[in-house]
Design an enzyme around this catalytic site. Structure first.
Site, PDB file in Angstrom:
ATOM      1  N   LYS A   1      56.556  84.224  17.269  1.00 11.86           N
ATOM      2  CA  LYS A   1      56.260  82.812  17.505  1.00 11.86           C
ATOM      3  C   LYS A   1      56.192  82.163  16.139  1.00 11.86           C
ATOM      4  CE  LYS A   1      52.382  84.227  19.564  1.00 11.86           C
ATOM      5  NZ  LYS A   1      52.421  83.497  20.816  1.00 11.86           N
TER       6      LYS A   1
ATOM      7  N   LYS B   1      47.592  80.410  15.523  1.00 11.39           N
ATOM      8  CA  LYS B   1      48.174  81.512  16.302  1.00 11.39           C
ATOM      9  C   LYS B   1      47.680  82.874  15.801  1.00 11.39           C
ATOM     10  CE  LYS B   1      52.415  78.875  17.337  1.00 11.39           C
ATOM     11  NZ  LYS B   1      52.452  78.787  18.811  1.00 11.39           N
TER      12      LYS B   1
ATOM     13  N   LYS C   1      57.604  85.176  28.859  1.00 10.43           N
ATOM     14  CA  LYS C   1      58.853  85.951  28.695  1.00 10.43           C
ATOM     15  C   LYS C   1      58.545  87.446  28.590  1.00 10.43           C
ATOM     16  CE  LYS C   1      60.612  81.870  26.435  1.00 10.43           C
ATOM     17  NZ  LYS C   1      60.684  81.152  25.150  1.00 10.43           N
TER      18      LYS C   1
HETATM   19  C1  26Q Z   1      55.741  66.451  13.761  1.00  9.90           C
HETATM   20  C2  26Q Z   1      55.789  65.591  12.667  1.00  9.90           C
HETATM   21  C3  26Q Z   1      56.655  65.849  11.611  1.00  9.90           C
HETATM   22  C4  26Q Z   1      57.481  66.967  11.644  1.00  9.90           C
HETATM   23  C5  26Q Z   1      57.432  67.819  12.722  1.00  9.90           C
HETATM   24  C6  26Q Z   1      56.563  67.569  13.792  1.00  9.90           C
HETATM   25  C7  26Q Z   1      56.490  68.494  14.934  1.00  9.90           C
HETATM   26  C8  26Q Z   1      57.632  69.165  15.366  1.00  9.90           C
HETATM   27  C9  26Q Z   1      57.557  70.067  16.419  1.00  9.90           C
HETATM   28  C10 26Q Z   1      55.298  68.743  15.580  1.00  9.90           C
HETATM   29  C11 26Q Z   1      55.235  69.631  16.623  1.00  9.90           C
HETATM   30  C12 26Q Z   1      56.362  70.314  17.059  1.00  9.90           C
HETATM   31  C13 26Q Z   1      56.340  71.314  18.128  1.00  9.90           C
HETATM   32  C14 26Q Z   1      55.292  71.614  18.848  1.00  9.90           C
HETATM   33  C15 26Q Z   1      55.334  72.704  19.841  1.00  9.90           C
HETATM   34  O1  26Q Z   1      56.281  73.460  19.901  1.00  9.90           O
HETATM   35  N1  26Q Z   1      54.301  72.850  20.669  1.00  9.90           N
HETATM   36  C16 26Q Z   1      54.255  73.938  21.636  1.00  9.90           C
HETATM   37  O2  26Q Z   1      54.788  73.458  22.871  1.00  9.90           O
HETATM   38  C17 26Q Z   1      54.931  74.514  23.789  1.00  9.90           C
HETATM   39  C18 26Q Z   1      55.626  73.963  25.017  1.00  9.90           C
HETATM   40  O3  26Q Z   1      54.763  73.152  25.740  1.00  9.90           O
HETATM   41  C19 26Q Z   1      53.593  75.138  24.119  1.00  9.90           C
HETATM   42  O4  26Q Z   1      53.820  76.259  24.951  1.00  9.90           O
HETATM   43  C20 26Q Z   1      52.883  75.590  22.849  1.00  9.90           C
HETATM   44  O5  26Q Z   1      51.584  76.036  23.154  1.00  9.90           O
HETATM   45  C21 26Q Z   1      52.836  74.438  21.859  1.00  9.90           C
HETATM   46  O6  26Q Z   1      52.292  74.872  20.618  1.00  9.90           O
END
Ligand code: 26Q
Length: 754
Positions: free
Chosen positions: A492, A498, A603
């Site tokens: 992950k 985590k 998974k």
């Molecule tokens: C924000 C600002 C600037 C740059 C990047 C971001 C950014 C990008 C991606 C912030 C967050 C993410 C991704 C978050 C993420 O993957 N969260 C996950 O979502 C999953 C699906 O719902 C959950 O299973 C996870 O628990 C959660 O961590």
């Protein structure tokens, strides 16, 4: 069918398949799949879903498409008869890594399920020229290089559709690219990705830095790595606005073509906002509706009825807040609308904490979503509960009817049929193939838990998958692992919440125990896969510590036979498909209350691994379904954690000083042996972080983790039939975690499609 495939491929290659080179055959397969996909399009009559997301982590598509079109076996045989191997051809396919992790992968699973359930639903996103960076471990540290995935024969096909998007006073032409998404024996929907023709890949230098000033040349060059510390970059606002403005224009065009008069937009479209990254679609749609003659107040109501918002995080620091000045610079046309929305929101309540623009001039994207959509959902039962009780309690008081839970799911086509054909076949032989589209039927495996022959057969499949993973690791990374050992996998994104560092402390503890003559009941291979955001220093320190420890353990003849630590380079969807079928113990050890859901946990379960985890995210629902005897749960509860945060009295140093086992493990991070092989500065920083801060409460969960993990090792070693029984129960109970179920719930409660 096989003959027909052979004829089409020959025609597309322009020569007999056997005489074409692999590239030609791959290109021909791509064309063939595209032709077949296009025949599966269906007209849209009622409401259609638009899933807007900055990320779609689709993974490789060739095998997936062949499976969903129902021609995988025939194609493989046809190729084989002509001296070609499908798995070798697949190696030629670059993985589109257009996502960071869970949120992006979830979007891809949802597209698969929508098409499989024959629901009209397209994705809207960005065509990044480079996906998430490629990772390697030269010198025991993470290095990042650009991931140029776009090749001449890409799934994303260029179209003639172009929308004007004005940002920072200039107008850009957003071009539409489309990827077909074909469901399993289902329809074809589309993933719509926008890009500018002017983007210049020549700007990509060494590493992943690039010139931010020339927007037209670098707008979609890179996907931003998930990095809460580095949020708030202006270029990211440009990216988001390109996506939502072009996306909104596409939606309005499509609806108008079907007879929509804009006052009835919500009869034609449902828009799902995937976290706050696409939130500007709300003011943008209002703006476009006003341009088309709709009054502001009505536009607000239409947009509220059309849009719904999904929250994926409880980490406050990860919620997007943009300085008003940034928005003023990039999207001045939205600012008056956002301000009017803020006034409207403030008129609904005295509670200033729910305002959109705060007193510091920060625009809270999530607040705008909650006020101006009709549905707000969390992604697992516990997560939704925490949103209602604490994180968003003030909003829940205002709009209780908007809040709902949609526990995440995964597509079984990729995460079972494609990645684990042996297990799939065995299941099909035992209970038929109905589970492929009706995952609940997996429960029909339950009677087999009393059948020793069946249990041995399932265990043998796992053993074969482990050997296959060991072979792959040897070829790929030159490491030899013992397939007889227990494989524990934590794969992950690398993030402190985590708690890969908790796993690190366990491994150090085990190292000491083995040195003291207390060998475990079975050898342990501990496998990691994780990328750290390039600017996330502590995350990179954790990777470095694990890589260094791995060497210490391997160099010591006393410990090497009992303990191996392998960090797989460049973890992505393709690598996940290799790791997951070979796992015995699935590590889901986040600090309770912090992991919104997790989807890797599902998974692993589906592929017959047992979970070692905290009562966090969807682990809670896994435990509920399999029963506490069939999962290894440890650690503080979310209530305890939330309580401790409220008290504000957690002191890592006290735990460190009070417990000699903890102290021994933490101090080894900066031991001479570690510093001799690794970088002292980095190791010391991690040591200090754990003793001085430990924001994610690793130390209070340490002993419980050791006890539980050792219990799992003992059960695995001493009662292999009992272990296999637990694994089979996990497979049988995994049906609930199919994204088909999740999508059916979104449709029933929020979208009402078709
Ligand atoms: C924000 C600002 C600037 C740059 C990047 C971001 C950014 C990008 C991606 C912030 C967050 C993410 C991704 C978050 C993420 O993957 N969260 C996950 O979502 C999953 C699906 O719902 C959950 O299973 C996870 O628990 C959660 O961590």
């Amino acid at each position: 069918m096989k003959q027909w495939i052979g004829e089409r491929l020959t025609a597309l290659c322009g020569c007999p398949i056997g005489e074409a080179d692999d590239r030609q055959v791959y290109a021909a397969l791509l064309k063939l799949v595209r032709e077949l996909s296009e025949t599966k399009q269906q007209p849209v009559t009622g409401r259609k879903l638009y899933y807007i997301s900055a990320e779609f982590l689709v993974g490789k598509l060739l095998s997936n498409n062949l499976i969903n079109l129902g021609i995988y076996d025939e194609t493989r045989q046809c190729l084989e008869e002509n001296g070609k191997s499908l798995s070798e051809l697949e190696e030629l396919e670059p993985e589109p890594s257009l996502g960071n992790g869970g949120l992006g992968r979830l979007a891809a699973c949802f597209l698969d399920s929508l098409a499989t359930l024959n629901l009209p639903g397209d994705g809207i996103g960005l065509r990044y020229h480079c996906g998430l960076f490629r990772q390697d471990f030269r010198g025991g540290v993470q290095n990042e290089t650009p991931d140029r995935w776009l090749t001449d024969d890409s799934w994303a096909q260029c179209t003639e559709t172009v929308y004007p998007v004005t940002m920072g006073g200039k107008t850009y032409a957003a071009r539409l690219y489309r990827l077909p998404v074909t469901g399993y024996h289902g329809r074809t929907n589309w993933l719509n990705l926008f890009d500018l023709d002017t983007v210049n890949e020549g700007l990509i230098g060494e590493g992943i830095s690039f010139d931010q000033t020339k927007i037209e040349e670098n707008l979609t060059l890179f996907l931003y790595p998930d990095d809460s510390q580095e949020a708030g970059r202006v270029l990211r606002i440009y990216q988001q606005y390109l996506m939502v403005s072009a996306g909104a224009q596409l939606i309005l065009d499509e609806c108008a073509a079907r007879g929509c008069n804009f006052h009835d937009l919500d009869k034609y479209a449902a828009i799902q906002i995937n976290d706050t990254h696409p939130s500007m679609v709300i003011p943008e749609l209002i703006r476009l509706l006003e341009q088309r003659g709709v009054e502001f107040d009505e536009a607000v109501q239409i947009v509220t009825r059309t849009c719904a918002y999904t929250n994926h995080t409880i980490l406050a620091e990860a919620l997007e807040k943009w300085p008003r000045a940034y928005l003023e610079q990039v999207v001045p046309q939205l600012l008056p609308i956002i301000e009017e929305l803020d006034t409207l929101a403030r008129s609904r309540t005295e509670d200033a904490s729910t305002a959109i623009v705060d007193e510091k001039g920060l625009v809270h994207m999530a607040h705008m979503d909650i006020h101006f959509t009709h549905s707000v959902n969390g992604v697992a039962a516990l997560h939704t509960q925490i949103l209602k009780d604490s994180e968003l309690a003030n909003f829940y008081a205002l709009y209780p009817e908007k809040f709902n839970n949609k526990t995440n799911g995964i597509t079984f086509r990729r995460w079972l049929l494609e990645c684990n054909p042996a297990l799939t076949q065995e299941i099909a032989q035992r209970i038929g193939t109905g589970f492929e589209q009706d995952a609940g039927q997996l429960e029909r495996l339950l009677p087999l838990t009393e059948d020793e022959e069946a249990l041995r057969r399932f265990a043998a499949i796992k053993a074969e998958n482990k050997v296959r993973l060991a072979d792959w690791l040897r070829q790929k990374q030159g490491v030899q692992i013992n397939p007889q050992a227990m494989f524990a996998i934590q794969s992950k994104r690398l993030h402190e919440y985590k708690r890969q560092q908790l796993n690190l402390l366990y491994l150090i503890h085990q190292y000491f125990e083995i040195k003291a003559g207390h060998t475990p009941p079975v050898p342990l291979v501990s496998i990691f896969g994780a990328k750290a955001a390039p600017a996330y220093t502590i995350a990179k320190d954790i990777i470095h510590a694990l890589l260094t420890l791995s060497q210490v353990v391997a160099n010591d003849p006393e410990t090497a036979p009992w303990l191996q630590i392998v960090f797989v380079e460049n973890y992505n969807v393709t690598v996940a498909e290799k790791l997951i079928p070979a796992c015995d113990l699935s590590e889901q050890i986040s600090l309770a209350s912090k992991e919104a859901s997790g989807t890797g946990n599902m998974k692993f379960m589906l592929n017959g691994a047992l979970t070692l985890g905290t009562m966090d995210g969807a682990n809670v629902e896994i435990a509920q379904r399999v029963g506490m005897e069939n999962i290894y749960i440890f650690g503080q509860s979310s209530e305890q954690v939330i309580h401790r945060y409220r008290q504000g009295d957690y002191c890592a140093r006290q735990w460190y000083e009070a417990d000699p086992n903890i102290r021994r493990a933490v101090d080894f991070i900066t031991d001479e042996q570690m510093c001799a092989l690794g970088h002292e500065e980095s190791l010391k920083r991690l040591h200090d972080e754990l003793v001085g801060k430990d924001w994610f409460q690793t130390l209070p969960d340490f002993n419980a983790y050791v006890v539980r993990k050792n219990q799992a090792l003992a059960d695995y070693a001493c009662d292999s039939l009992g272990w296999s029984r637990k694994c089979l129960i996990n497979i049988a109970k995994a049906g609930y975690f199919s994204s088909d179920r999740t999508i059916a719930e979104y449709n029933r409660d929020i979208w009402h499609l078709g």
